[in-house]
Every structure is written in C-alpha cells, then in structure tokens.
Enzyme design. Structure first.
Site, mmCIF file in Angstrom:
data_model
loop_
_atom_site.group_PDB
_atom_site.id
_atom_site.type_symbol
_atom_site.label_atom_id
_atom_site.label_comp_id
_atom_site.label_asym_id
_atom_site.label_seq_id
_atom_site.Cartn_x
_atom_site.Cartn_y
_atom_site.Cartn_z
ATOM 1 N N LYS A 1 1.142 -1.039 0.388
ATOM 2 C CA LYS A 1 -0.056 0.190 -0.550
ATOM 3 C C LYS A 1 0.735 1.631 -0.395
ATOM 4 O O LYS A 1 2.117 1.321 0.284
ATOM 5 C CB LYS A 1 -1.184 0.034 0.959
ATOM 6 C CG LYS A 1 -2.162 1.642 1.277
ATOM 7 C CD LYS A 1 -2.832 0.609 2.034
ATOM 8 C CE LYS A 1 -4.000 2.101 2.781
ATOM 9 N NZ LYS A 1 -4.974 1.898 4.040
ATOM 10 N N SER B 1 -9.681 -0.557 7.024
ATOM 11 C CA SER B 1 -8.860 -0.885 6.189
ATOM 12 C C SER B 1 -8.371 -1.866 5.809
ATOM 13 O O SER B 1 -7.826 -1.136 4.204
ATOM 14 C CB SER B 1 -8.010 0.965 5.823
ATOM 15 O OG SER B 1 -9.241 1.983 6.019
ATOM 16 N N SER C 1 -9.384 2.165 2.887
ATOM 17 C CA SER C 1 -8.420 2.333 2.175
ATOM 18 C C SER C 1 -7.439 1.956 1.532
ATOM 19 O O SER C 1 -7.026 1.906 0.725
ATOM 20 C CB SER C 1 -8.318 3.522 3.291
ATOM 21 O OG SER C 1 -6.868 2.930 4.236
#
Lengths: 482, 95
Positions: A77, A176, A152
């Site tokens: 990420k 997330s 996210s």
C-alpha cells in the site's frame, strides 16, 4: 502453470524445491500489474525487482533465505515507505515524494527474501472507505468494474482479488484492510495493535493504525504477519509478541454472534450468509450464542472524533517546507503553508482535518475529544467482558456489498456509518480478520468478520483457517471481463 | 450547535487551510451534520471513566544519549521543494 491458482505459501514451496524460478514468478506478476484495468497500482518497481529476483534465487539456492515465503513478490500500500520507490499516499501532496528509508516492515520482508514489486493505490492518506478519494483515480472492483473496491486499502484488495498480486500489505485504522477485503472477496487481517511496527507507515491516526496482510487465505495472512511482526526500537508502541499460527485446535470454540449484525441497515444477503457461516462453524463443534453489544451505537462517533483529531495533528507536518507539494503562489510563509495545504490535499482529507481541529479546539475539547476517549474506555471494557465468556466475536465485516462508483462521496456521514462493524476492533486494539462467506444476488462478495481478544491473533487466524477448510467462497475468482 | 462562517474561518486558520466562499458554505453544512451526529455521545454516561489513549500501558522508551549516524545531508534535502546546497529554502520570515 498459472501462478494465480496458487496461494503464496504453495508457490513458495514450488520455488524452494526448484520447480519454478523466482524470476519467472516476478516476471509474471509484473505483466499482471501492467495489464491491470482496475487502477490498483501506482508504481511498478520493475527493474529493481527483476534484479532482486536473481539475488533472492541465489539466496534460496545457497540456503540463506529459508522463510516459508522466500521468493514471493509482494504489493505494498502506498502509505508505507519504500526506499527509492515513490510513496505517494495517493495524494497530490506527496505525488513527488520518494522516501530515503524503508519502513521497518519492508526491511523485515526483504530480510525474509520477499520482493517488493508494486505500490498500491488507496484512499488519500488512508481516509476513505471506497477507494474514490485517491488523487490517481478510483480503484475498481474486479467483480464488477462499475463498483468500488472499498477502502482505504483499495488497490491491495483489488490486486489480490483479480490475481494481479499474490499477497499485499495494507493498513487498517477503522477497517481499511478488512472492508475492502470483504468487498473484493479476499482475506484481510488486522493484528493486535502494537504487533507490527508503524515506523515508516505514513501516519493517519497513530493510536489506531496497524499494518496487516491481504491475501487469498488466512494461512498466507499468518505467514506474512510472522515476518512483519515484532518489537521495534523505532516504534515505542510496538510489542514483543509470540509466533502467530493459523492451525491451532479450535474445538470447543465459544462464539459470540453480535445481534446488531442482523438489524435494519444490514442487507439481507449479508445476514443470510453470516447465518450460514455460523451454522458451518457450529457443525464442527463450536458453540454459538447471540449477544447484544449496546455500546456499538457509539463506535462511529468515538472513532471519527479520535481519528480526525489525530489526523489533524499528524497531517500538520505537510507544510511544503521539507518535502511534499509546495505552492508557487504565495507572499508570506503563512501564505505558503495555507496555499500548499489547500491545493495539496483533497476534499475528504481537508474535511477530516477541520473536524479534528474542531474537536481539539478550546471550548470543545472536553465535550468531544475527551468524551470520545472516555467512550473508548467504555467500549474496550465491554469487549473485555465479552471475552471473559467467549473466544471470538463474529459479525458481518460491512452491512452491505460494494456500492456503485460515484454513489458514496456526496454523503460523508452515510459512508462513515458503513464502518460500524470494523472500527470497534481498532478502538479496543483487537485482532480481527475478514473472510469471504458468501455472495449476493449480483454475485458480489460478502465478508464475515472474526474478532479476538488482544494478543489472541492465532485464535482469530485459526478460526478463519478452519472456516476456509470447510467452505470454498475464498476460492472463487472474479470472472475476467465483468 | 452552529458551524458559522466565522467558525469555519477560525478552524481553517488553526489548520492552515484556505476555503473559497462556496467551499465554506458546503463544508459548513457537512461539518454541522457530522458534528450533530457526534453529539450522540452525550447520551453516554462516562462519569468516573478515565480517557483511554492506548489500550496497552505505555512505557517511555529511553536510550543512551550517544551521537549516532543520521542521514547524509543530500538525502535529507532530496525531497525538498526548494533547497540550496546545505539548507531548505523558505520565504523570509524575519526582517
């Protein structure tokens, strides 16, 4: 051989016995990333990864890399610092930023012989639940490209789901990792707070953030967690933890199913899938009881007050001075700060900074921020009480399946409310996993969440792993071309 | 509870953010809705409860006060929007 058909642990075994070469695996996933049409990737670290693949192969042949995941490429990420690889947080503010150091988790992965291959798209600064607040555009759900992948860790879930990545690292502050895993039909695990060092994780809310894996199954998640966990002198909230396993015996498991998981607002398909999943666990000897969780009503306001407050403080470092976007239209220093920040941040980030500033401001601090921290104490005590009599808590990960692109951003509050089942584990620092447990009428994935007591990560992973031995929802792959 | 234009401008000044007139109107309404929802917490009896910052007790980590290697200057300046050979360059702040 189609590498996508295997889990990371299975593929690593084939590398170890010489059946396949690290370079072939890395080349394959470079191609998959380049062909990705879900917008899951921000950077592909092609040259460096191919070079490293050769070095890792030598290391495996010479017996220097012995980890169960040695030779496997991993997608990261884009809020986790990777030395010499751009790390943008999917924001204009950091679109030109390249870290000069690795996050601790990256060093640990590389020392275990994994290869950092790609950086993944996400909601800007990890603020969002759909993947749509990214400066680089929304991530699409591989199951239906008109729908969101969640957030996210949007790119992480989408990439593993579509087969463009074998395993990924995400971060979880209010759900997330788990929520996009649920929307995309993959497995996402948030460890006990403190298990994984946050050094090098670009901070959103420091008392809630935790890095964790997204993969095809719980066993892969356990293997990744073992590599990245451990006390770190650079993160004073990190803990010494035990080896994490996913094969503990789970006989005589005592499950508490949260009754709020079946109330208004939860889609029928989600409740039905959860009931079937719980029945399956009952069939292997678990005892199940339905409980009420009265403080759940206060999860969302507590979470968003605390998270916004911490975000407003953490994001005050972005001032255009030492790194990040600097405006070229200003007259004074103060102007430079305001202009750079207003142009560098997207709307959702600015909204949360304003909320955080409000709840910390004089006259409102006690009524909101202090109150939220007291509420957090109450919530944590309620979880502790449940764990006196139960091993795990089960509920849906999200009340729904993935919404359509464009539906969510105009109503922030509704978007926040969909985090109702995930934020509790962040507030209380508990380990929690989302595993696929069914599909709705449009063939969109549904996730079941398993929450354990603090430091009982192995229990959570083992229940998930056992569930995946007696079900096959996690094995379904999105059809190409949907 | 009111989130007036003055309130927004005050918070924006604290946060070093800037909003246009139309943005102020929009964000004012959005923040009001969210803050009114935050008021749900008023129902909760938290008397006697200590605010909980961290779920585990935190102990301050101390280390020896030794000089150790940091980063080379050029690495520190690598991401600077404007820099000289030795420093970050910013607008003049003191006459």
């Amino acid at each position: 051989m189609n590498f996508c058909d295997y889990s990371a642990l299975e593929l690593a075994k084939k590398i170890k016995c010489g059946e396949i070469k690290v370079t072939d695996v890395v080349t394959h996933f470079i191609q998959k990333a380049e062909q990705d049409d879900c917008n899951a990737f921000i950077t592909i670290n092609k040259e460096s990864a191919l070079f490293r693949a050769k070095e890792v192969q030598r290391g495996i042949d010479e017996g220097r890399y012995t980890s169960p995941l040695a030779g496997i490429p991993i997608a990261i990420k884009d809020n986790i610092c990777t030395k010499d690889i751009p790390t943008t947080c999917a924001s204009k503010m950091l679109s030109d930023f390249t870290p000069v150091y690795n996050a601790t988790v990256i060093d640990r992965l590389e020392n275990a012989g994994l290869i950092v291959l790609t950086k993944l798209n996400m909601d800007e600064f990890a603020m969002g639940s759909t993947g749509e607040t990214s400066f680089f555009g929304a991530v699409k759900n591989p199951w239906d490209k008109n729908k969101v992948s969640g957030g996210s860790s949007s790119g992480a879930a989408a990439a593993v789901s579509s087969g463009a990545a074998l395993i990924a690292l995400g971060s979880d502050t209010g759900g997330s990792i788990r929520q996009p895993a649920s929307y995309c039909g993959v497995t996402g695990f948030k460890p006990t707070y403190g298990t994984v060092s946050r050094f090098g994780l670009i901070a959103y809310a420091s008392s809630l953030d935790q890095i964790g894996p997204i993969a095809k199954n719980a066993d892969d998640c356990a293997a990744i967690t073992n590599i990245i966990r451990g006390i770190d002198e650079k993160d004073s909230t990190s803990l010494e933890t035990d080896f994490v396993s996913s094969d503990l015996e789970v006989q005589n498991l005592r499950i508490a199913v949260v009754s709020e998981g079946f109330q208004t607002g939860v889609e029928n398909a989600v409740s039905d899938s959860l009931l079937s999943a719980v029945d399956l666990l009952r069939s292997i000897g678990a005892s199940v009881e339905y409980i009420d969780f009265p403080s759940m009503k206060y999860f969302i306001p507590s979470y968003y007050i605390i998270a916004s407050a911490e975000a407003s403080s953490n994001l005050s470092r972005y001032d255009g001075v030492k790194y990040g976007f600097r405006s070229n239209e200003y007259s004074t220093l103060s102007d430079m700060y305001a202009d750079s920040r207003s142009k560098g941040f997207g709307n959702e980030v600015k909204k949360r900074i304003m909320l955080g500033t409000f709840v910390l401001s004089s006259g409102y601090y006690d009524a909101y921020y202090k109150k939220a921290l007291q509420s957090k104490s109450l919530i944590t005590k309620e979880f502790d009480k449940v764990f006196e009599n139960f091993d795990v808590i089960i509920c849906p990960t999200v009340p729904n399946t993935a919404p359509k692109l464009g539906e969510s951003l105009s109503d922030s509050l509704s978007m926040y409310l969909s985090d109702i089942f995930t934020v509790g584990a962040n507030l209380a620092g508990l380990p929690a996993i989302s595993v696929p447990c069914g599909f709705d009428g449009d063939d969109m994935p549904i996730g079941m969440q398993i929450i354990g007591n603090r430091l009982c990560d192995s229990t959570v992973l083992s229940v998930a792993s056992k569930f995946q031995q007696i079900s096959d929802h996690h094995k379904r792959r999105a059809e190409v071309g949907r | 509870m009111d989130v007036s234009k003055e309130q927004i401008e005050y918070l924006a000044a604290l946060a070093k953010l800037r909003f246009s007139e139309s943005e102020i109107t929009e964000i004012s309404a959005e923040l009001l809705e969210i803050i009114e929802y935050f008021d749900t917490l008023k129902e909760l009896d938290t008397s006697g409860l200590e605010p909980l910052s961290h779920v585990f007790p935190l102990v301050n980590i101390m280390r020896e006060d030794k000089v150790e290697r940091s980063f080379d200057r050029d690495l520190i300046l690598k991401n600077a929007p404007n820099s000289g050979t030795e420093t970050f360059v910013v607008p003049k702040t003191v006459e």
